[in-house]
Design a protein around this motif. Structure first.
Motif, PDB file in Angstrom:
ATOM      1  N   GLY A  30     -14.844  15.346   5.376  1.00 11.66           N
ATOM      2  CA  GLY A  30     -15.038  16.613   5.946  1.00 11.66           C
ATOM      3  C   GLY A  30     -13.904  17.575   5.534  1.00 11.66           C
ATOM      4  N   GLU A  31     -13.747  18.533   6.399  1.00 13.46           N
ATOM      5  CA  GLU A  31     -12.681  19.520   6.221  1.00 13.46           C
ATOM      6  C   GLU A  31     -11.598  19.235   7.257  1.00 13.46           C
ATOM      7  N   PRO A  32     -10.492  18.609   6.844  1.00 11.64           N
ATOM      8  CA  PRO A  32      -9.482  18.185   7.813  1.00 11.64           C
ATOM      9  C   PRO A  32      -8.855  19.327   8.596  1.00 11.64           C
ATOM     10  N   THR A  33      -8.894  20.543   8.064  1.00 10.02           N
ATOM     11  CA  THR A  33      -8.311  21.669   8.801  1.00 10.02           C
ATOM     12  C   THR A  33      -9.145  22.048  10.027  1.00 10.02           C
ATOM     13  N   LEU A  34     -10.343  21.499  10.152  1.00 12.26           N
ATOM     14  CA  LEU A  34     -11.172  21.715  11.334  1.00 12.26           C
ATOM     15  C   LEU A  34     -10.857  20.719  12.446  1.00 12.26           C
ATOM     16  N   TYR A  35     -10.062  19.702  12.140  1.00 11.94           N
ATOM     17  CA  TYR A  35      -9.706  18.701  13.140  1.00 11.94           C
ATOM     18  C   TYR A  35      -8.638  19.299  14.063  1.00 11.94           C
TER      19      TYR A  35
ATOM     20  N   HIS B 284     -16.208  14.501  14.476  1.00  6.91           N
ATOM     21  CA  HIS B 284     -14.855  13.989  14.306  1.00  6.91           C
ATOM     22  C   HIS B 284     -14.828  12.462  14.420  1.00  6.91           C
ATOM     23  N   GLY B 285     -15.956  11.850  14.605  1.00  4.22           N
ATOM     24  CA  GLY B 285     -16.023  10.393  14.668  1.00  4.22           C
ATOM     25  C   GLY B 285     -15.596   9.852  16.018  1.00  4.22           C
ATOM     26  N   THR B 286     -15.341   8.559  16.045  1.00  7.22           N
ATOM     27  CA  THR B 286     -15.042   7.892  17.308  1.00  7.22           C
ATOM     28  C   THR B 286     -13.562   7.617  17.514  1.00  7.22           C
ATOM     29  N   MET B 287     -12.749   7.796  16.484  1.00 11.70           N
ATOM     30  CA  MET B 287     -11.326   7.525  16.640  1.00 11.70           C
ATOM     31  C   MET B 287     -10.649   8.662  17.409  1.00 11.70           C
ATOM     32  N   THR B 288      -9.819   8.280  18.359  1.00 16.52           N
ATOM     33  CA  THR B 288      -9.070   9.256  19.147  1.00 16.52           C
ATOM     34  C   THR B 288      -7.788   9.637  18.405  1.00 16.52           C
ATOM     35  N   VAL B 289      -7.122  10.657  18.905  1.00 20.56           N
ATOM     36  CA  VAL B 289      -5.824  11.020  18.340  1.00 20.56           C
ATOM     37  C   VAL B 289      -4.872   9.836  18.449  1.00 20.56           C
TER      38      VAL B 289
ATOM     39  N   LEU C 261       0.862  -1.182   0.000  1.00 14.08           N
ATOM     40  CA  LEU C 261       0.000   0.000   0.000  1.00 14.08           C
ATOM     41  C   LEU C 261       0.896   1.228   0.000  1.00 14.08           C
ATOM     42  N   LEU C 262       0.919   1.967  -1.100  1.00 14.32           N
ATOM     43  CA  LEU C 262       1.822   3.107  -1.230  1.00 14.32           C
ATOM     44  C   LEU C 262       1.211   4.419  -0.758  1.00 14.32           C
ATOM     45  N   PHE C 263      -0.111   4.522  -0.794  1.00  8.08           N
ATOM     46  CA  PHE C 263      -0.804   5.777  -0.508  1.00  8.08           C
ATOM     47  C   PHE C 263      -2.072   5.472   0.272  1.00  8.08           C
ATOM     48  N   ALA C 264      -2.351   6.269   1.308  1.00  3.12           N
ATOM     49  CA  ALA C 264      -3.566   6.051   2.094  1.00  3.12           C
ATOM     50  C   ALA C 264      -4.273   7.378   2.349  1.00  3.12           C
ATOM     51  N   TRP C 265      -5.591   7.344   2.257  1.00  4.68           N
ATOM     52  CA  TRP C 265      -6.427   8.487   2.603  1.00  4.68           C
ATOM     53  C   TRP C 265      -6.898   8.282   4.033  1.00  4.68           C
ATOM     54  N   LEU C 266      -6.724   9.284   4.869  1.00  8.23           N
ATOM     55  CA  LEU C 266      -7.157   9.197   6.261  1.00  8.23           C
ATOM     56  C   LEU C 266      -8.275  10.210   6.486  1.00  8.23           C
ATOM     57  N   GLU C 267      -9.495   9.712   6.570  1.00  4.41           N
ATOM     58  CA  GLU C 267     -10.661  10.583   6.750  1.00  4.41           C
ATOM     59  C   GLU C 267     -10.817  10.870   8.238  1.00  4.41           C
ATOM     60  N   ILE C 268     -10.174  11.959   8.676  1.00  3.75           N
ATOM     61  CA  ILE C 268     -10.062  12.238  10.100  1.00  3.75           C
ATOM     62  C   ILE C 268     -11.276  12.945  10.702  1.00  3.75           C
TER      63      ILE C 268
END
Length: 112
Positions: free
Chosen positions: A64-69, A36-41, A8-15
């Motif tokens: 979403g808009e990752p800059t809001l995370y 922000h979902g259920t996943m923690t930092v 897997l060379l590239f991954a999208w992380l929908e934070i």
């Protein structure tokens, strides 16, 4: 086929599913009511570690808009420290100064 050929060379992380816009064409069904979902930092740091350990080269933070995370700078710093290339897919309407600093310091590329 060898396992290395399937790396897997590239991954999208929908934070996050939170977005400051509400676009009809949004493929992620994100918007101002998103979360922000259920996943923690800690969960996201673990995902980044797993990707780096398996030889992934690049990650893209999306939403979403990752800059809001709120912890995006920490995720960027960690990914950089693990040797990953980093891109942020943003609508470019909500980039705060600390994010610009992180983008510059860690060589983040932007997509929109």
């Amino acid at each position: 086929m060898r396992a290395a050929g399937n790396r897997l060379l590239f991954a999208w992380l929908e934070i996050t599913g939170l977005c400051n816009e509400f676009c009809d064409h949004c493929y992620a069904d994100s918007g101002p009511k998103g979360t922000h979902g259920t996943m923690t930092v800690r969960d996201w740091l673990n995902v980044i570690d797993q990707l780096a350990d398996m030889g992934t080269l690049d990650v893209q933070f999306i939403g979403g808009e990752p800059t809001l995370y709120p912890s995006l700078p920490a995720l960027i710093k960690h990914a950089h420290g693990r040797g990953l290339g980093i891109e942020v897919f943003s609508n470019m309407t909500h980039i705060r100064e600390p994010l610009w600093e992180a983008f510059t310091e860690y060589g983040v590329t932007l997509a929109t």
